[in-house]
Enzyme design. Sequence first.
Site, mmCIF file in Angstrom:
data_model
loop_
_atom_site.group_PDB
_atom_site.id
_atom_site.type_symbol
_atom_site.label_atom_id
_atom_site.label_comp_id
_atom_site.label_asym_id
_atom_site.label_seq_id
_atom_site.Cartn_x
_atom_site.Cartn_y
_atom_site.Cartn_z
ATOM 1 N N SER A 134 0.736 -0.877 0.341
ATOM 2 C CA SER A 134 -0.184 0.209 -0.325
ATOM 3 C C SER A 134 0.294 0.995 0.335
ATOM 4 O O SER A 134 1.850 1.453 0.106
ATOM 5 C CB SER A 134 -0.885 -0.078 1.188
ATOM 6 O OG SER A 134 -2.205 1.336 0.855
ATOM 7 N N LYS A 188 -4.162 -6.765 3.394
ATOM 8 C CA LYS A 188 -4.437 -5.879 2.377
ATOM 9 C C LYS A 188 -5.834 -5.258 1.731
ATOM 10 O O LYS A 188 -6.319 -3.563 2.182
ATOM 11 C CB LYS A 188 -4.224 -5.760 1.588
ATOM 12 C CG LYS A 188 -3.915 -4.735 -0.036
ATOM 13 C CD LYS A 188 -2.799 -3.292 0.469
ATOM 14 C CE LYS A 188 -3.453 -1.718 -0.176
ATOM 15 N NZ LYS A 188 -3.641 -2.339 -1.017
ATOM 16 N N HIS A 191 -7.076 -3.274 4.779
ATOM 17 C CA HIS A 191 -6.838 -1.813 4.608
ATOM 18 C C HIS A 191 -6.887 -0.904 3.613
ATOM 19 O O HIS A 191 -7.634 0.044 3.771
ATOM 20 C CB HIS A 191 -5.445 -1.789 4.608
ATOM 21 C CG HIS A 191 -4.745 -0.561 4.028
ATOM 22 N ND1 HIS A 191 -4.877 0.198 2.396
ATOM 23 C CD2 HIS A 191 -4.161 0.471 4.563
ATOM 24 C CE1 HIS A 191 -4.430 1.301 2.438
ATOM 25 N NE2 HIS A 191 -3.809 1.126 3.478
HETATM 26 C C1 6PG Z 1 -2.819 1.558 -1.732
HETATM 27 C C2 6PG Z 1 -4.396 1.558 -2.104
HETATM 28 C C3 6PG Z 1 -4.264 0.838 -3.781
HETATM 29 C C4 6PG Z 1 -6.001 1.115 -4.701
HETATM 30 C C5 6PG Z 1 -7.228 0.213 -4.512
HETATM 31 C C6 6PG Z 1 -8.748 0.700 -4.626
HETATM 32 O O1 6PG Z 1 -3.318 0.872 -0.745
HETATM 33 O O2 6PG Z 1 -2.752 1.791 -2.565
HETATM 34 O O3 6PG Z 1 -5.313 0.865 -1.275
HETATM 35 O O4 6PG Z 1 -4.563 -0.095 -3.755
HETATM 36 O O5 6PG Z 1 -5.931 2.782 -4.190
HETATM 37 O O6 6PG Z 1 -6.243 -0.172 -5.402
HETATM 38 O O7 6PG Z 1 -8.615 0.989 -5.636
HETATM 39 P P1 6PG Z 1 -10.289 1.596 -5.791
HETATM 40 O O8 6PG Z 1 -9.917 2.829 -5.609
HETATM 41 O O9 6PG Z 1 -10.596 1.752 -7.386
HETATM 42 O O10 6PG Z 1 -11.150 0.353 -5.421
#
Ligand code: 6PG
Length: 470
Positions: A134, A188, A191
Amino acid sequence: MSEALAHLALYGLGTMGSALALNILDNGFALHVANRTASVTEGFRSEAAASGLDGRLSVHGSLADLARDMPAPRAIILMVPAGDPVDAAIAELIPLLSPADAIIDAGNSDFHDTRRRTGTVEGAGLTYIGMGVSGGEDGARHGPSIMVGGTPAAYAGIRPMIETIAAKFEGAPCAAHLGPDGAGHFVKTVHNGIEYADMQLIAEIYGLFRYGAGKSPAEIGAIFAEWDKGALKSYLVEITSKVLTATDRETGKPAVDVILDRAGQKGTGRWTVIEALTMGQSASAIEAAVGARGWSAEKEARMAGEAILGGVRGPLALTHGDAEQALLAARIIAYAQGFRILAAASETYGWALDFARIAEIWRAGCIIRSALLDDISAAFRSDMPHGQLIFAPAFAKRLQATIPALRRVTAAAIAAGHPVPALSASLGFIDTMAQARGTTDLVQAQRDFFGRHGFERIGGAAGSHGPWWD
Ligand code: 6PG
């Protein structure tokens, strides 16, 4: 993997993949890379060269070339879109790899897929690691939070590299081995569920200031900048203040005003809710946030709805203090609900998740990093009645102090016609948890009435029936 550190490779040089690859190179590791499209690989080579990072870089024409040409033992990080592309890469790699090799999926995979893939890859004699990463592009480049699932031995093989490239909180790496197979991807996913809730809560408070109190985006941005110095200090509040004070180059309007109010979703928020419900939990704030994304996508219907239903948003007298306290209360509830889902999964899958450790590795690098996480990790290391963060003394005290503001803000918003699905869902949870006797006695009676489902009599037997069956 048998050696302390295998030869490293990364496949998939999109935004996140290339940022992570540059991070790895920047930290002194040699790296083999490839991408499905050759032009992207060449673009990456130039980018690495421009930063003086191509000395330790080996570029390959395809995933198969990479696997064949790099020396063993190999640790190959996949940074491809979740779903079929991960399965396709694994299928291509298995016949080309040897037992000391590892495949590391660093995308946002569904943890069920990670569990299945662990079986397939380890069944073929290789090592599989499911790794949640993340922090967006900047995090991947300069230090993400890393949530690892796999065997302890598999983690031992990549740990030096992972801890080096991860974000640091007061010098400690924000990376940890959290459990077997799907544990890293599950953490994750949750999260991201919390991320969805926090973003929605912030957006609702923005909406109240904007459409209820008549403030401009820049004025609201300044309020968020102020809040970022206090208990709400966090990455999401910080970027919200920056977004709201930004101006669109083309029109000179506030940047937020040229953006269509319709958002998509890749799955992690929805999976959080699905998994919670499957395990008998309900993360109301996260559910509301996922639902709000769904409603946002119905733009045309909402435009018609404003005309048909006469959408009115009345004026609101909203104090900054109340709004701040309301957001803080709701944020605590969103985190608490996320940790309840983690607890349910830990029990269901026998993962023995370390919740304090999870809070610790979320303190830097990731999207939901916030001042609260330090207190959350401390709470998990001390007294936690019924395993509920909302009952931990420090948080119960904070909730007692902030819930009145959440109630005032939510009630005023609802009375004036402002949509606050996540704020009200947070309050609904806390009001339910604060009542020893709820109203499910009546639901039980109804179930028994129409289906002889039986109920537990107070101080008596389970499977009792009401007088309607006499
Ligand atoms: C992170 C984010 C990243 C992304 C997600 C959510 O932790 O870096 O969560 O993984 O923002 O994929 O994406 P959506 O909002 O498109 O579902």
